[in-house]
Design a protein around this motif. Sequence first.
Motif, PDB file in Angstrom:
ATOM      1  N   GLU A   3      -9.327  13.771   0.324  1.00  0.00           N
ATOM      2  CA  GLU A   3      -8.806  12.618  -0.414  1.00  0.00           C
ATOM      3  C   GLU A   3      -8.268  13.012  -1.787  1.00  0.00           C
ATOM      4  OE1 GLU A   3      -8.550   9.701   0.918  1.00  0.00           O
ATOM      5  OE2 GLU A   3      -9.662  10.093   2.758  1.00  0.00           O
ATOM      6  N   LEU A   6      -4.871  14.467  -1.414  1.00  0.00           N
ATOM      7  CA  LEU A   6      -3.885  13.438  -1.067  1.00  0.00           C
ATOM      8  C   LEU A   6      -3.381  12.675  -2.279  1.00  0.00           C
ATOM      9  CD1 LEU A   6      -5.451  11.977   2.212  1.00  0.00           C
ATOM     10  CD2 LEU A   6      -3.551  13.580   2.004  1.00  0.00           C
ATOM     11  N   CYS A  38      -4.254  13.839  11.473  1.00  0.00           N
ATOM     12  CA  CYS A  38      -3.071  13.075  11.059  1.00  0.00           C
ATOM     13  C   CYS A  38      -2.646  12.096  12.160  1.00  0.00           C
ATOM     14  CB  CYS A  38      -1.920  14.025  10.723  1.00  0.00           C
ATOM     15  SG  CYS A  38      -2.250  15.045   9.265  1.00  0.00           S
ATOM     16  N   TYR A  47      -4.628   4.760   6.717  1.00  0.00           N
ATOM     17  CA  TYR A  47      -4.166   4.781   5.325  1.00  0.00           C
ATOM     18  C   TYR A  47      -3.067   3.741   5.112  1.00  0.00           C
ATOM     19  CZ  TYR A  47      -6.694   9.198   5.021  1.00  0.00           C
ATOM     20  OH  TYR A  47      -7.671  10.155   5.042  1.00  0.00           O
ATOM     21  N   ILE A  52       1.007   8.994   2.023  1.00  0.00           N
ATOM     22  CA  ILE A  52       0.067   9.653   2.945  1.00  0.00           C
ATOM     23  C   ILE A  52       0.576   9.521   4.382  1.00  0.00           C
ATOM     24  CG2 ILE A  52      -2.294   9.624   3.852  1.00  0.00           C
ATOM     25  CD1 ILE A  52      -3.260   8.731   1.100  1.00  0.00           C
ATOM     26  N   CYS A  56       1.450  12.577   6.895  1.00  0.00           N
ATOM     27  CA  CYS A  56       0.916  12.742   8.252  1.00  0.00           C
ATOM     28  C   CYS A  56       2.043  13.021   9.243  1.00  0.00           C
ATOM     29  CB  CYS A  56       0.147  11.496   8.672  1.00  0.00           C
ATOM     30  SG  CYS A  56      -1.419  11.283   7.790  1.00  0.00           S
TER      31      CYS A  56
END
Length: 984
Positions: A3, A6, A38, A47, A52, A56
Amino acid sequence: MDEQALLGLNPNADADFRQRALAYFEQLKISQDAWQVCAEALAQSIYSDDHIKFFCFQVLEHQVKFKYSELTEVQQQLIRETLITWLQAQMLNPQPEKTFIRNKAAQVFALLFVTEYLTKWPKFFFDILSVVDLNPRGVDMYLRILMAVDAELVDRDVVHTSEEARRNTLLKDTMREQCIPSLVESWYQILQNYQYNNSELTCQCLEVVGAYVSWIDLSLIANERFINMLLGHMSVEVLREEACDCLFEIVNKGMDPIDKTKLVESLCQVLQSAGLFSIDQEDDVDFLARFSKLVNGMGQALIASWTKLIKNGDMKSAQDSLQAIEAKVALMLQLLIHEDDDISSNIIGFCYDYLHILKQLSALSDQQKANVEAIMLAVMKKLTYDEEYNFENEGEDEAMFVEYRKQLKLLLDRLAQVSPELLLASVRRVFNTTLQNWQTTRFMEVEVAIRLLYMLAEALPVSHGAHFSGDVTKATALQDMMRTLVTSGVSAYQHTSVTLEFFETVVRYEKFFAVEPQHIPTVLMAFLDHRGLRHTSPKVRSRTAYLFSRLVKSLNKQMNPFIEDVLNRIQDLMELSPPENGYQALLSSDDQLFIYETAGVLIVNSEYSAERKQVLMRNLLTPLMEKFKVLLEKLMMAQDEDRQMALADCLNHAVGFASRTSKAFSNKQTVKQCGCSEVYLDCLQTFLPALSCPLQKEVLRSGVRTFLHRMIICLEEEVLPFIPSASEHMLKDCEAKDLQEFIPLINQITAKFKTQVSPFLQQMFMPLLHAIFEVLLLPAEENDQSAALEKQMLRRSYFAFLQTVTGSGMSEVIANQGAENVERVLFTVIQGAVDYPDPIAQKTCFIILSKLVELWGGKDGPVGFADFVYKHIVPACFLAPLKQTFDLADAQTVLALSECAVTLKTIHLKRGPECIQYLQQEYLPSLQVAPEIIQVGVPKRIFGKLFTIINVKWGEMDIYKLNLLSSHSKIDSVIAYENRSNLS
């Protein structure tokens, strides 16, 4: 997922977080199962952050693009399911995804398509269609996926390997068979459903149709229901631009010429009946630009049909096509003359091709002649600047107009090919009318009148600019216009565009002054006063400096009556401006170079005696030398680095100006013949002390080095006494770039004076080499590309120096350096031939080795050289081509291979049977080559055919290379290849 990492995906994150996110992305790319995390995040909408989600998709994209074959069947199925699940979610989400996410998702779908469609996912499109149905968000994704697929298969901007190209062809063929009719039907349904209530989707769909029509069956689109719908869209404001583009792609599709003519004609009839040909009633310039492109496409399509029909001998159908073309000319002219340049620009292709047709016809009808004249008048009008053009600060709009003018010039050239008499008469009429009243005429009309005269020089070409002889009508017309130009006083017009065009045209037609020399003083004054070199605009002054130089060179002896007057008038323009006086010179240093060159040309080409020429040249150069001495003293005492730099630049300019004057000399007018040797020798003595200045070495050395290059050409042997001292200074504290620029100077001296400089070369040979080796051995960071390139270039320069020495018959310079130094030099050449993956250097090294073998390889050569040939040169000739980096697809490498072959051949010529014996009994057996191949292959083929493979076509070269690299015994493969070959 990490996290914290990210967080760095946010554009507003600080550098550390962004760096961490980048590192995390690289980590996930090499991870075996990170893509699954992902995939799960996308499928389950874990998410909400857009960046993000995009991240992915990037991870999935990398997996599909580079590592998909490593996945199991189950894992591949998971990726398919993930994408379909994500697609289904799009129709349920309260808000649509951002455009950049949808585009990235479409790219991943397209990558999966090209990977799986032929094998595991033949129902790719049907599965997507079953999910999206007619849901607006689903349709949006479906259309984006189609565009992404087209980009993968067709986009010419994407470079594909031959394997990818074959795969794409197979994919398109399979799509045509299996799904294209269904896809076309889906497009029709989308257009029908959304044309009135969702213009965005309708436009997207039209874009898809336009993209695919180039490679699918045209009858699927070019039919009544589709065309009627598209024509209906032409009347809808929000759809008509995309509809225009779609129709353009349909018209652009390759097809039978008769069918194409019918298609275009039917389209035109419907468009005309819908009132779309009434250009003057349309205010939307964006739509008109697209419509102009469509008309251009239709016109060029008809012309292409006409050309094919003429070639096929179908004269009746060709005549029908020509009538269709002629019927569009009025519309073409309306678009060409339109005040918006984009609209006009888009129709130029049709106009150009139409003129090409007229050029091929044996005689023109009255209507065709009228068309030619109408195009000519349109071009003349459209060449004109508008009021908004910013001459002082030219930006994007101005650059676009300059490009547009270039297109118009091509039209004018084509007009000249169709009817040169008409063009000349039209330009003459416009020119004379405008210049009679130039004082009261707007600048843009005056400028274009002169511009047209300028453009005639290329539109009506002659050899060597002889516009004022030959064809009496043309010569008289041009002579009259030039006389009007120089006597009308238009050079005083208060606008830079007119002023510049005046000077450009005068220089373009410099041969006019051979016919009417009485106008030379008038033109010279225009150049020298406030209209030219002293104009208020720096742009005008700069361009005039260059043009004045060209004019003076071209007038040559005709300048004799004005030489001293001109030299006096330009004297203040040649002053060297020291940095401390704060005076803003009229001309930049680059512009002053042209003025110094002009002054030199005036003096050298004059009819004065050698004594007078020397006096004038000394008057020209003495102020430079005096200023140079003063500025050099100031530089030696300067503390501030900025001031040091300013002074060094000024010194460099002084040397450059002196150097530029020497360009006036030629084989017919040498420095000696003009009595100017002493002046330039004085310059040398003045400038050389700058080499010992410890400050701003790079700038000062560069200037003096350039001056030395010029003096070697101009002064010849007289420059030699200055070379040793200059070389000694230039070799002190030098870097890679200094050496790289110094070596060409030594090469020039060596090649020009040869044995005359042998003592000097012998003395400085090893100091130069030590300086080179010292720089090459300096450690550099692994990823420092700039340092690596500098070393590569220095290495090339070093080998070029050795090539010059050996090629100039100066091998004794190397031989007299002592056995240890000679051996070291020879080993560097072997190393360059074999170890460095630089074919340019390798080629040079083999040239050096070949020359040394030729000079020293006989029975009376230096002691030990024969052993060196067998132990090192012969192996180098075999080892270099067998290196993995020796790429025969590269042209420079092929040249290196050729020189390698020459080296082997030279060894054989110099050593005779002894060489064959060495290969048979020692060298090839040491490589474990089979005895029967050695005995048969060496005598007959090694020196006859082995290296003639450079003449083999590229494909066979690749096979040869592969054989070499894959064989257990590479030399066996060489001989084996030769035994199979029929080359001579």
